[in-house]
Write an enzyme that holds these catalytic residues in place. Structure first.
Site, PDB file in Angstrom:
ATOM      1  CG  HIS A 109      -1.836   1.156   1.308  1.00  0.00           C
ATOM      2  ND1 HIS A 109      -3.102   1.149   0.769  1.00  0.00           N
ATOM      3  CD2 HIS A 109      -1.682   2.391   1.868  1.00  0.00           C
ATOM      4  CE1 HIS A 109      -3.680   2.325   0.980  1.00  0.00           C
ATOM      5  NE2 HIS A 109      -2.837   3.091   1.653  1.00  0.00           N
ATOM      6  CD  GLU A 110       1.597   3.620   3.709  1.00  0.00           C
ATOM      7  OE1 GLU A 110       1.866   4.695   3.114  1.00  0.00           O
ATOM      8  OE2 GLU A 110       0.555   3.460   4.363  1.00  0.00           O
ATOM      9  CG  HIS A 139       0.290   6.173  -0.692  1.00  0.00           C
ATOM     10  ND1 HIS A 139      -0.787   6.667  -1.393  1.00  0.00           N
ATOM     11  CD2 HIS A 139      -0.226   5.549   0.405  1.00  0.00           C
ATOM     12  CE1 HIS A 139      -1.905   6.347  -0.757  1.00  0.00           C
ATOM     13  NE2 HIS A 139      -1.589   5.663   0.326  1.00  0.00           N
TER      14      HIS A 139
END
Length: 378
Positions: A25-26, A29
């Site tokens: 997920h990170e 980003h």
């Protein structure tokens, strides 16, 4: 030895799965932020004090922190890891060019949506690889057994019946029947059946029962009362193209089922006890570990999908909340006022914390020890 095995299955495996899902997920980003020229100050797995870390050439501090229940990417120019507000200090033009807060609204939206998108991509690719390497179980929609005292027996279903459609939805696999039964809890099932060369319509009302779920947690589910014909199950190994197609279809089914289930909880037709928190996730990870590596991989994929979905909810402090603010900014031509954003994030934080408390309460109530404590106090 039993304690060590339990610690490995229910703690270590859970933390490994959670770390993988959070990292994906990170990383979404991070990669899109760097692509858009944003400097990333910190990439952290976990919260709180740093345990260990290192700096890369771009100036990012990669760190592993004490509390391994999440993670964050802190971008240059942000006051905190939530990217809710700028740090407020004056910046040079060169610094503005690397600041998240000074990027165009479309760039900021792309960076925010990249986290959930990475979770979806990870899940789809993971499923496709599983279907290529291990195969996909496919079961013909044929009734192998009708269990005594169930809705299926009452409705007149018989072994050998082929289910063609349920509530107007075409059925291709026995797994389709299971999915529809779990979701269609608000009305009886209209079953279109093939029997002895002819077709007939049968109506059945599944009954809600409590049973052990796929990964060991107790759940209340609607049950029709039929089992598949074991001889009609085959494991199909797909090539890259069909594996990707089937992975996309499975992902769509999971996402749709999740939204339908949430809608039913809000409407009150589905028990909200099905919501689970970290304890239930850890239990699921432990059960998956005992079933084998393929179950751990599938559970990781499932958790990745859920994390991506939850983060898209339009709640401030979540990625979806940021996207709502950016949508207003794009429409108005300016950001919402600081007060509006501040109150929005406060409300969002309250909602997220309330949901966590409620989910943890469900976790605790579902533990066997809870019944012991309740009986002792009653």
């Amino acid at each position: 030895m039993e304690f060590l095995a339990g610690f490995w299955n229910y703690v270590i495996v859970f933390l490994v799965i959670l770390t993988v899902v959070v990292f994906v997920h990170e990383l979404g980003h991070y990669l899109v932020a760097r692509h858009n020229g944003v400097r990333v100050d910190v990439f952290s797995i976990g919260f709180g004090p740093e345990l260990f870390g290192w700096n890369d050439r771009a100036g990012t501090r990669w760190r592993v922190s004490l509390l391994p229940l999440g993670g964050y990417v802190k971008m240059f120019g942000d006051a905190d890891a939530a990217s809710a507000t700028p740090d407020g200090r004056p910046m040079t033009d060169e610094e503005k060019a690397q600041s998240f807060q000074h990027k165009r609204v479309g760039q900021r939206a792309a960076i925010v949506v990249a986290g959930p998108a990475a979770n979806f991509i990870f899940a789809i690719v993971g499923l496709a690889l599983m279907f290529m390497a291990l195969g996909q179980p496919v079961t013909e929609p044929v009734v192998g057994q009708v269990h005594a005292g169930t809705a299926a027996e009452e409705a007149g279903l018989k072994a050998g019946d082929r289910v063609v459609a349920v509530n107007g939805t075409k059925v291709e696999r026995f797994q389709d029947i299971q999915r529809i039964v779990r979701l269609e809890i608000e009305r009886p099932l209209e079953l279109e059946i093939e029997r002895a060369g002819g077709r007939l319509a049968i109506q059945a009302q599944p009954r809600i029962v409590e049973r052990k779920g796929l990964f060991g947690d107790m759940e209340k589910v609607p049950v029709l009362g039929i089992s598949a014909d074991a001889a009609s199950t085959q494991v199909v190994r797909h090539g890259p193209g069909t594996a990707l197609f089937e992975a996309l279809r499975e992902t769509e089914t999971m996402v749709t089922s999740t939204f339908v289930g949430i809608g039913q909880m809000i409407a009150g037709t589905r028990d909200s006890d099905e919501l689970g928190g970290p304890i239930r996730i850890a239990k699921g990870a432990g059960e998956a570990a005992q079933l084998g590596l393929s179950s751990v991989v599938f559970y990781t994929i499932l958790l990745s999908l859920n994390l991506g979905l939850i983060n898209l909810f339009p709640i401030p402090v979540l990625d979806g909340g940021h996207l709502v603010f950016y949508a207003f900014e794009a429409i108005l031509g300016r950001p919402l006022g600081e007060k509006a954003q501040e109150y929005g994030f406060r409300i969002g934080l309250f909602l997220v914390l309330a949901l966590m408390v409620f989910a943890t309460r469900n976790d605790i109530v579902s533990l066997p020890v809870w019944n012991v404590v309740k009986n002792a106090l009653s």
